[in-house]
Design an enzyme around this catalytic site. Structure first.
Site, PDB file in Angstrom:
ATOM      1  N   GLY A  92      -7.378   9.416  34.917  1.00 46.57           N
ATOM      2  CA  GLY A  92      -6.002   8.927  34.842  1.00 46.57           C
ATOM      3  C   GLY A  92      -6.024   7.451  34.495  1.00 46.57           C
ATOM      4  N   GLY A 104      -9.098   4.907  35.736  1.00 45.05           N
ATOM      5  CA  GLY A 104     -10.263   5.485  35.082  1.00 45.05           C
ATOM      6  C   GLY A 104     -10.568   6.900  35.495  1.00 45.05           C
ATOM      7  CB  CYS A 133      -4.816  17.111  38.436  1.00 41.67           C
ATOM      8  SG  CYS A 133      -6.187  15.981  38.811  1.00 41.67           S
TER       9      CYS A 133
END
Length: 236
Positions: A156, A167, A185
């Site tokens: 992300g 990162g 997620c």
């Protein structure tokens, strides 16, 4: 500023987990440190950086996180300005924050694909076959008839002043139970994996960071490269 040459190279900072004893990094101070480094990279004061950390246990939620995806028991969450949804960071997980100035021809999606490619190539050196899943960011293992597709590395990012922040999080020796308290997620029909549970062994965080260095350096040079197959191409 457009005619200022950006310093060449990619520098790696190992923060905390190489100390004796190791020191877990609290999330909020590290987020502030990222912003400080990002400002200097964006201003062309220092070369591109990769910050490696091992966080204290924390849930972080990207801008697209829905209420029903948050911890089922009300555990506090840090809301952050990256893309993506909710995930967990904690001991045994290598978190890498590449803070990189993007050349004019490189877009956000291409950058994310390059981070994925670096991780895919590194995991192959450990004997793990991984790949991408269409429309799902990150690095994945294929379903095996018992378990569904499993994400082993979440990604992300955010880009400001053409410079990346946030990162990737690579699961090494961490147990995946913390993910059971959320919809990681925002994907309810897939699982989470770690190198240890897949192989029965794992490199240390420092070893994984060193192993990733040449692959990240190659991808962050932004030269043309041959992309690894998508996961469905590998198992199809």
């Amino acid at each position: 500023m457009n005619d200022v040459q950006h310093p060449v190279g990619l520098e790696f900072q190992y923060l905390g987990f190489t100390e004796n004893p190791p020191r877990l990094s609290p999330y909020l101070p590290m987020w502030e440190y990222q912003r400080q480094v990002q400002a200097r990279v964006a201003a062309h004061e220092i070369p591109n950086q990769v910050l490696y950390v091992e966080h204290e246990p924390v849930y972080t939620a990207g801008r697209k996180t829905l209420p029903e995806e948050r911890p089922f028991d009300g555990t506090p969450v840090v809301d952050v300005d990256r893309g993506g949804k909710i995930t967990w960071h904690g001991p045994g997980q290598l978190v890498g924050y590449p803070i990189v100035f993007l050349p004019g021809q490189v877009g956000v999606v291409d950058y994310v694909r390059r981070v994925e490619e670096a991780v895919i190539r590194y995991l192959a050196t450990l004997g793990l076959t991984t790949g991408r899943v269409q429309d799902r960011t990150g690095v994945w293992l294929a379903a095996d008839g018992v378990r569904p597709e499993r994400k082993i590395c979440a990604i992300g990012i955010r880009v400001a002043r053409r410079t990346t922040v946030h990162g990737f999080a690579l699961n090494l020796t961490n147990t995946t139970g913390a993910f059971d308290n959320i919809i990681p997620c925002g994907i309810a029909d897939a699982g989470v994996a770690a190198v240890l549970t897949e192989l029965g062994r794992s490199p240390s965080l420092a070893e994984a960071g060193k192993g990733l260095e040449p692959f990240l350096a190659e991808m962050m040079a932004f030269e043309p490269y041959a992309s690894s197959p998508d996961l469905h191409e590998l198992v199809g």
